[in-house]
Design an enzyme around this catalytic site. Structure first.
Site, PDB file in Angstrom:
ATOM      1  N   GLY A  13      36.427  54.401  28.079  1.00 36.07           N
ATOM      2  CA  GLY A  13      36.887  54.410  29.623  1.00 36.07           C
ATOM      3  C   GLY A  13      38.199  54.980  29.810  1.00 36.07           C
ATOM      4  N   ALA A  85      36.989  46.494  27.994  1.00 35.91           N
ATOM      5  CA  ALA A  85      35.703  46.592  28.509  1.00 35.91           C
ATOM      6  C   ALA A  85      35.368  45.820  29.621  1.00 35.91           C
ATOM      7  CB  ALA A  85      34.549  46.189  27.337  1.00 35.91           C
ATOM      8  N   ALA A  86      34.921  46.321  30.767  1.00 34.53           N
ATOM      9  CA  ALA A  86      34.368  45.722  32.032  1.00 34.53           C
ATOM     10  C   ALA A  86      33.457  46.646  32.741  1.00 34.53           C
ATOM     11  CB  ALA A  86      35.627  45.627  32.973  1.00 34.53           C
ATOM     12  N   SER A  88      33.564  48.003  35.816  1.00 33.76           N
ATOM     13  CA  SER A  88      34.748  47.820  36.699  1.00 33.76           C
ATOM     14  C   SER A  88      34.677  48.386  37.857  1.00 33.76           C
ATOM     15  CB  SER A  88      35.819  48.583  35.946  1.00 33.76           C
ATOM     16  OG  SER A  88      35.616  50.079  35.680  1.00 33.76           O
ATOM     17  N   SER A 131      42.647  41.726  36.554  1.00 38.25           N
ATOM     18  CA  SER A 131      42.997  42.615  37.552  1.00 38.25           C
ATOM     19  C   SER A 131      43.429  42.307  38.886  1.00 38.25           C
ATOM     20  CB  SER A 131      41.358  43.226  38.043  1.00 38.25           C
ATOM     21  OG  SER A 131      41.253  43.590  39.394  1.00 38.25           O
ATOM     22  N   GLU A 133      42.379  42.624  41.701  1.00 39.53           N
ATOM     23  CA  GLU A 133      41.423  41.999  42.412  1.00 39.53           C
ATOM     24  C   GLU A 133      41.262  40.553  42.562  1.00 39.53           C
ATOM     25  OE1 GLU A 133      38.664  43.779  44.487  1.00 39.53           O
ATOM     26  OE2 GLU A 133      40.296  45.339  44.622  1.00 39.53           O
ATOM     27  N   TYR A 157      32.755  41.007  40.911  1.00 34.93           N
ATOM     28  CA  TYR A 157      33.784  41.658  39.902  1.00 34.93           C
ATOM     29  C   TYR A 157      35.102  40.579  39.754  1.00 34.93           C
ATOM     30  CZ  TYR A 157      37.332  44.638  37.697  1.00 34.93           C
ATOM     31  OH  TYR A 157      38.427  45.143  37.244  1.00 34.93           O
TER      32      TYR A 157
HETATM   33  O1  F7E Z   1      38.683  51.525  45.692  1.00 36.27           O
HETATM   34  C1  F7E Z   1      38.158  52.265  49.378  1.00 36.27           C
HETATM   35  C2  F7E Z   1      37.727  50.909  48.735  1.00 36.27           C
HETATM   36  O2  F7E Z   1      36.669  51.893  44.075  1.00 36.27           O
HETATM   37  C3  F7E Z   1      39.848  51.609  46.318  1.00 36.27           C
HETATM   38  C4  F7E Z   1      38.959  49.301  40.113  1.00 36.27           C
HETATM   39  O3  F7E Z   1      39.761  49.672  38.963  1.00 36.27           O
HETATM   40  O4  F7E Z   1      41.102  48.657  41.124  1.00 36.27           O
HETATM   41  C5  F7E Z   1      40.028  49.516  41.084  1.00 36.27           C
HETATM   42  O5  F7E Z   1      39.320  48.714  42.344  1.00 36.27           O
HETATM   43  C6  F7E Z   1      39.846  51.142  47.760  1.00 36.27           C
HETATM   44  C7  F7E Z   1      39.077  50.236  48.379  1.00 36.27           C
HETATM   45  O6  F7E Z   1      39.110  50.851  43.422  1.00 36.27           O
HETATM   46  C8  F7E Z   1      35.740  54.909  49.281  1.00 36.27           C
HETATM   47  O7  F7E Z   1      36.911  50.083  49.485  1.00 36.27           O
HETATM   48  C9  F7E Z   1      37.206  54.079  50.781  1.00 36.27           C
HETATM   49  O8  F7E Z   1      39.434  49.449  49.199  1.00 36.27           O
HETATM   50  O9  F7E Z   1      38.864  53.200  43.954  1.00 36.27           O
HETATM   51  P1  F7E Z   1      38.475  52.144  44.261  1.00 36.27           P
HETATM   52  P2  F7E Z   1      39.259  49.262  43.624  1.00 36.27           P
HETATM   53  O10 F7E Z   1      38.041  48.731  44.491  1.00 36.27           O
HETATM   54  O11 F7E Z   1      40.578  49.066  44.432  1.00 36.27           O
HETATM   55  C10 F7E Z   1      41.067  47.377  40.544  1.00 36.27           C
HETATM   56  C11 F7E Z   1      42.505  46.821  40.377  1.00 36.27           C
HETATM   57  C12 F7E Z   1      39.952  47.035  39.545  1.00 36.27           C
HETATM   58  O12 F7E Z   1      40.372  45.946  38.792  1.00 36.27           O
HETATM   59  C13 F7E Z   1      38.643  47.795  39.658  1.00 36.27           C
HETATM   60  O13 F7E Z   1      38.329  47.692  38.292  1.00 36.27           O
HETATM   61  O14 F7E Z   1      39.354  52.740  48.452  1.00 36.27           O
HETATM   62  N1  F7E Z   1      37.371  53.485  49.567  1.00 36.27           N
HETATM   63  N2  F7E Z   1      36.283  54.794  50.586  1.00 36.27           N
HETATM   64  C14 F7E Z   1      36.443  53.836  48.619  1.00 36.27           C
HETATM   65  N3  F7E Z   1      36.376  53.327  47.365  1.00 36.27           N
HETATM   66  C15 F7E Z   1      35.219  54.143  46.611  1.00 36.27           C
HETATM   67  N4  F7E Z   1      35.352  53.856  45.488  1.00 36.27           N
HETATM   68  N5  F7E Z   1      34.611  55.181  47.369  1.00 36.27           N
HETATM   69  C16 F7E Z   1      34.809  55.381  48.498  1.00 36.27           C
HETATM   70  O15 F7E Z   1      34.169  56.600  49.093  1.00 36.27           O
END
Ligand code: F7E
Length: 312
Positions: A13, A85-86, A88, A131, A133, A157
């Site tokens: 990863g 590992a996750a 994620s 995380s 999260e 998650y």
């Molecule tokens: O989303 C918004 C979405 O999927 C960031 C992981 O590494 O960090 C990560 O989790 C933000 C969220 O990361 C889209 O709703 C808008 O608010 O890049 P992301 P995440 O969910 O913050 C934490 C610390 C972890 O531990 C996790 O493993 O962006 N967003 N539009 C979107 N997100 C995605 N993926 N795709 C979109 O189209």
């Protein structure tokens, strides 16, 4: 002098592969544990495959016997174990909560149990990738999250990460196992998976640079705010906590931006470089509710002052 020894779970990863680069540059001998799959996903560590200080091992964190086999093979009394590992992806965890728990929570428990048994014979140190999260939508009065902020997870998650984080601490306190965790805020780099928002956006603008007539970029909640760090910095912090007494730390930049701000920055970056003028930003993206999550973490801001104070 003998090489220090490390094992990285989740070495294929983003974080695992950048940690591998770091540890090899520091003279470690590194075992990388990866799941056996018919089409190995080795792009992020291809450049390290010929390195004589790296050995790729086949193991699945959901299968305790494969962990026992790995530990039995390692002929060294002192080992640093990093669990990256996750499953994620937060949105996918709503679709596949069972798999998320098997890998992220039960997987870490399997690792801790294996370490508990081998700790009689070897000096083992464990780092767990927790995380931000785990905080869910809870913030302190000053709008930051820190080690003392109450965890209120709001995705499968986040609950799996929190279960593993708590077990990591319980094994430290109950059995004296040398464990620590990072409460790690968003980590980004060119090795980020393309379904995470920063890489999805940078990939789009990279393609737009060559083709200004691309269809619109579809995104979900662009008002969400995140505390983004370059993943190379995050893995350096992981390594630093491993060299210190066992303690859990927030790993964050303390800087917060919205997804929209991030996209705007990318737009501005290529705007003056393209030959054919770009459309205005507002005409280049659309909101697709498909990318909304059943529950959203709207705002994350990490206060990393503890790790700064303790480890510089
Ligand atoms: O989303 C918004 C979405 O999927 C960031 C992981 O590494 O960090 C990560 O989790 C933000 C969220 O990361 C889209 O709703 C808008 O608010 O890049 P992301 P995440 O969910 O913050 C934490 C610390 C972890 O531990 C996790 O493993 O962006 N967003 N539009 C979107 N997100 C995605 N993926 N795709 C979109 O189209």
């Amino acid at each position: 002098m003998e090489n220090k020894i490390a094992i990285i779970f989740g070495v294929t990863g983003q974080a695992g592969s950048l940690l591998l680069d770091l540890l090899l540059s520091k003279g470690y001998f590194v075992y990388g544990a990866a799941r056996r799959v018919s089409n190995p996903n080795l792009q992020r560590l291809q450049h390290n495959l010929p390195n004589k200080n790296f050995k790729l091992l086949s193991a699945d964190i959901t299968d305790t016997s494969s962990l026992v086999n790995i530990f039995a093979k390692i002929d060294s009394d002192e080992v640093e174990i990093y669990n990256c590992a996750a499953m994620s992806h937060v949105a996918i965890s709503f679709e596949q909560p069972g798999l998320t728990w098997d890998v992220t929570a039960k997987g870490h428990l399997n690792l801790l149990e294996t370490v508990r048994h081998f700790a009689k014979y070897k000096s083992l140190k464990v780092f767990f990738c927790g995380s931000s999260e785990m905080f869910g939508s809870n913030v302190d009065g000053d709008d930051f999250q820190r080690e003392t902020t109450t965890f209120t997870p709001n995705s499968p998650y986040a609950t799996a990460k929190l279960a593993a984080f708590n077990l990591n601490k319980i094994y430290r306190e109950a059995y004296g196992i040398n464990t620590r965790a990072g409460i790690i805020f968003n980590m980004e780099s060119s090795r980020r998976g393309e379904n995470f928002v920063t890489r999805k956006i940078t990939k789009y603008f990279g393609q737009l640079y060559n083709n200004p007539f691309l269809p619109k970029l579809s995104l979900g909640n662009i008002t969400a705010s995140r505390d983004w760090t370059h993943c190379s910095d995050s893995v350096k912090a992981m390594w630093m906590t491993m060299q210190a007494p066992p303690k859990d730390y927030v790993i964050a930049s303390g800087e917060v931006h919205t997804v929209y701000d991030f996209m705007k920055k990318c737009y501005e970056f290529i705007k003056d470089k393209v030959e054919i003028p770009l459309k205005p930003l507002e005409e280049l993206y659309e909101i697709d509710p498909l990318f909304y999550r059943p529950l959203e973490v709207q705002y994350l801001a990490g206060d990393a002052s503890l790790i700064k104070k303790d480890l510089g």
